[in-house]
Write an enzyme that holds these catalytic residues in place. Structure first.
Site, PDB file in Angstrom:
ATOM      1  CB  CYS A 227      -4.259  -1.655   4.922  1.00 17.40           C
ATOM      2  SG  CYS A 227      -2.975  -0.481   5.392  1.00 17.40           S
TER       3      CYS A 227
ATOM      4  CB  CYS B 163       0.375  -3.413   4.111  1.00  9.98           C
ATOM      5  SG  CYS B 163      -0.935  -3.739   5.317  1.00  9.98           S
TER       6      CYS B 163
ATOM      7  CB  CYS C 103      -3.098  -1.555   9.214  1.00  8.92           C
ATOM      8  SG  CYS C 103      -2.719  -3.083   8.329  1.00  8.92           S
TER       9      CYS C 103
ATOM     10  CB  CYS D 284       1.613  -1.843   7.555  1.00  9.46           C
ATOM     11  SG  CYS D 284       0.201  -0.751   7.277  1.00  9.46           S
TER      12      CYS D 284
ATOM     13  CB  CYS E  10     -15.012   7.247  12.551  1.00 10.09           C
ATOM     14  SG  CYS E  10     -15.332   8.730  11.611  1.00 10.09           S
TER      15      CYS E  10
END
Length: 139
Positions: A57, A60, A105, A108, A128
């Site tokens: 991510c 984070c 995510c 976060c 995607c």
């Protein structure tokens, strides 16, 4: 060009103020991760990434997708057959007069992209993802 709407993300282990997110992210990453934007197809350098490693991510640093799950979908966005277990969440997205499954995510709440039921085996799924919402760490 980005499309999308700004929504609040709460109830995630990693919490930051809007000012903290803006300071930590590029404007493009902020638009996608925090405002549910979409990057233009074919613009991410991660489309051409072929090395072994893990996609994290961009907000984070949570590990999200192993490079072994990446495939060329022809859509212009990095695509994967499956995430790292427990590190992404999903929710219904009814924007733009469509019903889709949003992927975010789990740590976060950052918007990553969408998952579709038209991927290759072994899962038949296509995660995607917006490349700007990810960063790659090679093995």
């Amino acid at each position: 060009m980005f499309f999308g709407k700004k929504t609040q993300t709460t109830d995630f282990p990693i919490q930051r103020s809007e000012a903290e997110w803006r300071a930590a992210l590029s404007p493009a990453a902020y638009k996608v991760l925090r405002e549910h934007g979409t990057e233009r197809a074919g613009t991410s350098p991660l489309n051409a990434e072929k090395r072994a490693g893990v996609y994290h991510c961009a907000g984070c640093d949570t590990p999200l997708f192993d490079a072994e799950a990446k495939f060329e979908s022809g859509t212009g966005w990095p695509s994967f057959t499956s995430p790292i277990a427990g590190n992404v969440g999903e929710s219904e997205d009814n924007s733009f007069f469509m019903r889709r499954t949003e992927v975010h995510c789990a740590a976060c709440g950052g918007h990553l992209g969408h998952v579709f039921p038209d991927g290759p085996e072994p899962t038949g799924l296509r995660y995607c993802m917006n490349g700007v919402s990810l960063h790659f760490k090679p093995e």
